[in-house]
Scaffold this active site. Structure first.
Site, PDB file in Angstrom:
ATOM      1  N   VAL A  54       4.090  -3.420   1.081  1.00 56.24           N
ATOM      2  CA  VAL A  54       3.235  -2.633   1.968  1.00 56.24           C
ATOM      3  C   VAL A  54       4.069  -2.226   3.180  1.00 56.24           C
ATOM      4  O   VAL A  54       4.574  -3.081   3.915  1.00 56.24           O
ATOM      5  CB  VAL A  54       1.997  -3.436   2.420  1.00 56.24           C
ATOM      6  CG1 VAL A  54       1.160  -2.612   3.398  1.00 56.24           C
ATOM      7  CG2 VAL A  54       1.153  -3.844   1.221  1.00 56.24           C
ATOM      8  N   GLU A 146       0.454   0.995   1.763  1.00 61.78           N
ATOM      9  CA  GLU A 146       0.728   1.376   3.151  1.00 61.78           C
ATOM     10  C   GLU A 146      -0.378   0.881   4.076  1.00 61.78           C
ATOM     11  O   GLU A 146      -1.467   0.543   3.642  1.00 61.78           O
ATOM     12  CB  GLU A 146       0.879   2.890   3.280  1.00 61.78           C
ATOM     13  CG  GLU A 146      -0.163   3.730   2.548  1.00 61.78           C
ATOM     14  CD  GLU A 146      -1.597   3.487   2.958  1.00 61.78           C
ATOM     15  OE1 GLU A 146      -1.853   3.368   4.182  1.00 61.78           O
ATOM     16  OE2 GLU A 146      -2.469   3.424   2.077  1.00 61.78           O
ATOM     17  N   GLY A 286      -6.631   1.235   0.690  1.00 57.62           N
ATOM     18  CA  GLY A 286      -5.201   1.265   0.950  1.00 57.62           C
ATOM     19  C   GLY A 286      -4.596  -0.109   0.747  1.00 57.62           C
ATOM     20  O   GLY A 286      -5.087  -0.896  -0.066  1.00 57.62           O
ATOM     21  N   GLU A 287      -3.502  -0.399   1.449  1.00 55.64           N
ATOM     22  CA  GLU A 287      -2.814  -1.697   1.380  1.00 55.64           C
ATOM     23  C   GLU A 287      -2.120  -1.940   0.042  1.00 55.64           C
ATOM     24  O   GLU A 287      -1.568  -3.008  -0.173  1.00 55.64           O
ATOM     25  CB  GLU A 287      -3.787  -2.878   1.614  1.00 55.64           C
ATOM     26  CG  GLU A 287      -4.547  -2.849   2.912  1.00 55.64           C
ATOM     27  CD  GLU A 287      -5.497  -4.037   3.044  1.00 55.64           C
ATOM     28  OE1 GLU A 287      -5.502  -4.928   2.160  1.00 55.64           O
ATOM     29  OE2 GLU A 287      -6.238  -4.083   4.033  1.00 55.64           O
ATOM     30  N   GLY A 288      -2.203  -1.007  -0.909  1.00 53.67           N
ATOM     31  CA  GLY A 288      -1.732  -1.279  -2.263  1.00 53.67           C
ATOM     32  C   GLY A 288      -2.768  -1.968  -3.116  1.00 53.67           C
ATOM     33  O   GLY A 288      -2.460  -2.419  -4.234  1.00 53.67           O
TER      34      GLY A 288
END
Length: 317
Positions: A54, A146, A286-288
């Site tokens: 990330v 991200e 998000g965050e993967g």
């Protein structure tokens, strides 16, 4: 850019046809196993080591009132990732992925792209190198994600720069923008597009940012050098990756899309890139996180491919 190994993919396809199931009956799982075989260069791919990264960055565009949260949240979430408290930590634990978090100059946000370039070209190069350096050469698959307050606006302007359109075509609510913030996001995208004209990957990253998007691009390029398959996360991660296609239309051939985000521009982007998500679960974190859930599906695909009996082994036929 290293090529897809068609011989390994063909061998994997031949194996699929002799496993104890009707041909094609596992659908996309068969396609995923063959995809992994071709990029790993072996008829029976493996997932012994999965790496998730990330990247985090801050953005000057938040000065335009595009986000309901302050920039300090980016650093707080990085701390949360590092102490194991975020969704991505739990999903990586379950999916069997090693997670690392890479913040990029959080105390030095990029420039406001409505007023000038977000980054100098040297900053773009440095961020891309950070991304490349984060990739584990011993990994069997790379998951990218991200974090960055304001980066859904950056993703929208990147999508427009790569694929055409206006703020109205690409802007979505992100982390929960209200109607005024949505108007600000659309305006900011249109002003950015009017100020910065065209160019390739470096030019677009320099114009609009952000550092985490540039790092994602660097990681994708490094993965291609290693013949390492990549799982991209949602709208923001895909928009960053799409910038690479300005320089090479085949830049994302080794990439899978983990999931289709509910961010409205993601479906349009995937259609334009001719890429199909593994999952669609109404996620937009998000965050993967979507990439990590997709890894569980990928593990199932490879387990079936590697461990199912053939008709001959089962004494059938």
């Amino acid at each position: 850019m290293k090529p897809f190994d068609h011989a390994s993919a063909d061998a994997a396809r031949e194996r699929q046809d002799i496993l104890t199931k009707p041909p094609g009956s596992l659908g996309r799982l068969e396609e995923l196993a063959i995809f992994m075989a071709g990029w790993q260069g072996r008829a029976v791919p493996v997932l012994n080591r999965a790496q998730a990264v990330v990247f985090a960055g801050n953005h000057g565009i938040v000065a335009q009132g595009v986000n309901p949260f302050p920039q300090q949240v980016t650093a707080l979430m990085v701390d949360n990732f590092r102490t194991g408290g975020a969704a991505i930590n739990q999903l990586c634990k379950v999916a069997g992925a090693h997670l690392s978090v890479v913040p990029l100059d959080l105390d030095r946000p990029t420039g406001d792209f409505t007023q000038g370039p977000a980054m100098a070209e040297a900053e773009v190069a440095a961020a891309m190198e950070t991304g490349a350096s984060a990739v584990d050469a011993d990994a069997d698959v790379l998951l990218l994600g991200e974090m960055g307050i304001g980066n859904s606006t950056v993703a929208a302007v990147q999508a427009a720069a790569v694929l055409g359109g206006t703020g109205a075509d690409w802007v979505g609510p992100g982390t929960g923008a209200n109607s005024e913030e949505m108007d600000n996001k659309r305006r900011a995208v249109d002003e950015g597009l009017a100020r910065h004209q065209g160019g390739g990957t470096t030019a677009v990253l320099s114009a609009f940012g952000g550092r985490e998007q540039a790092a994602i691009c660097g990681a994708i390029l490094r993965a291609r050098e290693l013949n390492l398959p990549v799982i991209l996360d949602g709208f923001i991660c895909t928009a960053a990756a799409a910038v690479l296609t300005l320089d090479n239309a085949e830049a994302l051939e080794h990439c899978l899309i983990g999931h289709q985000s509910t961010e409205p521009g993601h479906r349009r982007m995937l259609d334009a890139l001719k890429m199909s998500p593994i999952l669609s679960l109404d996620m937009r974190l998000g965050e993967g996180s979507g990439a990590a859930v997709a890894l569980m599906v990928l593990r199932g695909a490879i387990a079936c491919h590697a461990d199912m009996a053939t008709f001959a082994e089962a004494g059938i036929g």
